[in-house]
Design an enzyme around this catalytic site. Structure first.
Site, PDB file in Angstrom:
ATOM      1  N   GLY A   1       2.452   3.701   1.572  1.00 31.91           N
ATOM      2  CA  GLY A   1       2.919   4.009   2.922  1.00 31.91           C
ATOM      3  C   GLY A   1       3.455   5.416   3.043  1.00 31.91           C
ATOM      4  N   ARG A   2       3.701   6.038   1.907  1.00 28.80           N
ATOM      5  CA  ARG A   2       4.223   7.423   1.983  1.00 28.80           C
ATOM      6  C   ARG A   2       3.729   8.254   0.810  1.00 28.80           C
ATOM      7  NH1 ARG A   2      10.107   7.030  -0.781  1.00 28.80           N
ATOM      8  NH2 ARG A   2       9.707   5.070  -1.814  1.00 28.80           N
TER       9      ARG A   2
ATOM     10  N   ASP B   1       4.614  -4.823  -7.356  1.00 30.81           N
ATOM     11  CA  ASP B   1       3.970  -3.601  -6.852  1.00 30.81           C
ATOM     12  C   ASP B   1       4.494  -2.355  -7.557  1.00 30.81           C
ATOM     13  OD1 ASP B   1       6.205  -4.613  -5.147  1.00 30.81           O
ATOM     14  OD2 ASP B   1       6.123  -2.605  -4.330  1.00 30.81           O
TER      15      ASP B   1
ATOM     16  N   GLY C   1       0.816  -1.221   0.000  1.00 36.34           N
ATOM     17  CA  GLY C   1       0.000   0.000   0.000  1.00 36.34           C
ATOM     18  C   GLY C   1       0.842   1.259   0.000  1.00 36.34           C
TER      19      GLY C   1
ATOM     20  N   ASP D   1       7.904   4.210 -10.380  1.00 37.55           N
ATOM     21  CA  ASP D   1       8.784   4.095  -9.216  1.00 37.55           C
ATOM     22  C   ASP D   1      10.257   4.099  -9.589  1.00 37.55           C
ATOM     23  OD1 ASP D   1       7.145   4.418  -7.155  1.00 37.55           O
ATOM     24  OD2 ASP D   1       7.429   2.448  -6.273  1.00 37.55           O
TER      25      ASP D   1
ATOM     26  N   ARG E   1      -1.481  -1.359 -10.057  1.00 32.17           N
ATOM     27  CA  ARG E   1      -0.304  -2.201 -10.266  1.00 32.17           C
ATOM     28  C   ARG E   1      -0.739  -3.653 -10.343  1.00 32.17           C
ATOM     29  NH1 ARG E   1       3.210   1.119  -6.528  1.00 32.17           N
ATOM     30  NH2 ARG E   1       1.946   2.979  -6.286  1.00 32.17           N
TER      31      ARG E   1
END
Ligand code: AMP
Ligand code: MG
Length: 481
Positions: free
Chosen positions: A83-84, A242, A81, A252, A173
């Site tokens: 997280g930031r 992910d 998930g 990412d 994703r």
């Protein structure tokens, strides 16, 4: 800023409603005016700072953190998930939706032990590299803004904090599918698949087997994406499921890097000990990730599990064949040849074989090959140590090109339009980050400017074409999380 939220139409398990956590003294260190214009975003810099630091939430939107799981280095992690990160909302342009996401915007229920923040270095890194990818014509999420927070984050050392505003076709994703499939929440898998089709592949709605077609569409996008990565020496570094998009965008930018010297075994990421995500492994890892997606969709492909397996396997087999061919096509185009010709493929493979022991620069070897066609061989030959070997290859290549009876100048133009001269080389990105840490943003902005035109040589920036000297080489990159 007018945002909407289609993702919150999905059940609550898909996200957490959460606002970004304000920061102490934010500064806007980069704002992508061109992208803002493309998104029809009209705002002044004060407004941009307010929203893209997370200190103010635009009216009429509900920020959320997305839920997902994923395979990391082959091992399934049940819950990851955002997280930031928080998804501020979506922008609609010409009937297409784009996510506006803040990365480094504070803790969420998915943060586990993490602080929900990001160091400024990785923010700058993602900003530069994702924009470079875009201008290299490679599908990617983009960077709209970078903010320094005026706060510290604690990593291996204390670092300044940063927030990136990322624009993406979506943040769905393979790992989002895996989250629900691993819990056997098939209704949610189906809802997600239908949402994905509606958002990314509406043409599928006209076809018979929606979920098989979805697998095919994602495979096709990834096939083209991976071939493009391979053609410029991009190493993603963490191709976990992910970080693997359904939209076909690169997502990412952690320990990613562009390879300087050609070697398929190249790995930069400090956490990739076994070389799972080495440059040359990327096509097979993509196939592995797609197999994970197939596993999530399989029960919707056909009621007869044997038939469903056969259909999905065919898509995965086709993916590997198509990706291989796509890579041959783009790589042969780089040397002015045709990926469908066996003879041309052999010439390409011979070149790559010589490049490895010669530690030839991946970018300059191809870029200067065009010059060699205009009888300026030296720049190309300079990239190689074994002069006799490469001269022999070069004359063979020239003969082959001659037989094609093409206009040499035209061909060189065409080659130069796909063989970049500027890429975000590791050492230059690193210098830009180091300078920014000392309040000098000039190297970052210079790099961003140059990378807007990666195919057009500009003598003013010749220092940015040069591969790193031995002492400048960066052998490892870090996630920085
Ligand atoms: P990434 O390396 O960015 O793909 O992140 C992998 C997972 O770790 C995701 O679930 C992230 O949200 C989470 N994560 C990474 N850094 C942090 C952080 N500083 N705080 C909370 N979660 C984080
Ligand atoms: Mg990630």
């Amino acid at each position: 800023m007018k945002l909407s939220n289609s993702y919150i139409g999905l059940p609550e398990d898909f996200y957490q409603v959460i606002n970004p956590l304000p920061v102490k003294s934010p500064k806007l260190i980069a704002f992508n005016e061109d992208l803002a214009k493309d998104l029809s975003l009209t705002m002044d810099l004060d407004e941009a700072l307010k929203y893209f630091s997370g200190n103010s939430v635009p009216e009429n939107t509900t920020p959320i953190a997305l839920n997902y799981a994923g395979h990391q280095f082959g091992n399934f992690v049940h819950e990851l998930g955002d997280g930031r990160a928080t998804l501020l909302g979506e922008i609609e342009v010409d009937k297409e939706r784009f996510d506006v996401q803040l990365k480094g915007s504070g803790p969420t229920k998915f943060s586990r032990q993490g602080d929900g923040r990001s160091a400024l270095g990785p923010v700058i890194r993602e900003y530069i590299i994702s924009e470079a990818m875009h201008h290299l014509n490679i599908p990617t999420t983009r960077a709209l803004a970078a903010v320094s927070t005026g706060e510290h984050v604690f990593r291996e050392q204390i670092e300044p904090g940063g927030i990136l505003t990322r624009i993406a076709k979506s943040h769905i994703r393979v790992g989002t599918f895996e989250y629900f499939a691993s819990r056997q929440q098939w209704e949610n898998v189906k809802l997600l698949a239908d949402y994905t089709i509606q958002r990314h592949f509406p043409e599928i709605r006209e076809l018979d087997n929606h979920y098989l077609e979805l697998l095919k569409a994602v495979s096709n996008g990834q096939s083209k994406l991976i071939a493009k990565w391979m053609s410029v020496g991009f190493i993603h570094g963490v191709m976990n499921t992910d970080n693997f998009t359904i939209s076909g965008e690169t997502l990412d930018y952690g320990p990613c890097a562009f390879m300087d010297e050609y070697d398929p075994a190249t790995v930069y990421s400090s956490i990739d000990h076994g070389g799972r995500y080495a440059f040359g492994n990327q096509p097979s890892i993509a196939a592995w990730n797609l197999a994970s997606l197939a596993g999530c969709l399989i029960s919707f492909i056909d009621n007869d599990s044997k038939k469903a397996n056969e259909l999905a396997t065919k898509v995965l087999d086709d993916f590997s064949i198509n990706t291989n061919q796509e890579i041959l096509n783009v790589m042969c185009q780089k040397i002015g040849l045709d990926g469908n010709s066996d003879q041309h493929q052999t010439i390409l493979k011979d070149l790559l074989k010589i490049m490895i022991p010669n530690q030839a620069d991946y970018i300059l070897s191809f870029r200067y090959l065009g010059q060699a066609l205009l009888d300026k061989d030296s720049l190309f030959l300079d990239q190689f140590k074994e002069k006799e070997k490469i001269k022999e290859w070069l004359s063979n290549w020239k003969l082959t090109v001659k037989e094609l009876d093409l206009d040499a100048e035209e061909l060189v133009k065409k080659m130069d339009s796909i063989n970049p001269i500027y890429i975000p080389r590791n050492h230059n990105v690193d210098n830009a980050i180091k300078a920014a840490y000392e309040d000098n943003l000039e190297p970052m902005h210079e790099l961003l400017e140059v990378l807007k035109n990666p195919f057009k040589e500009n003598k003013k920036y010749s220092h940015l074409t040069v591969p790193p000297k031995e002492e400048e080489k960066i052998l490892q990159t870090f996630c920085g999380t």
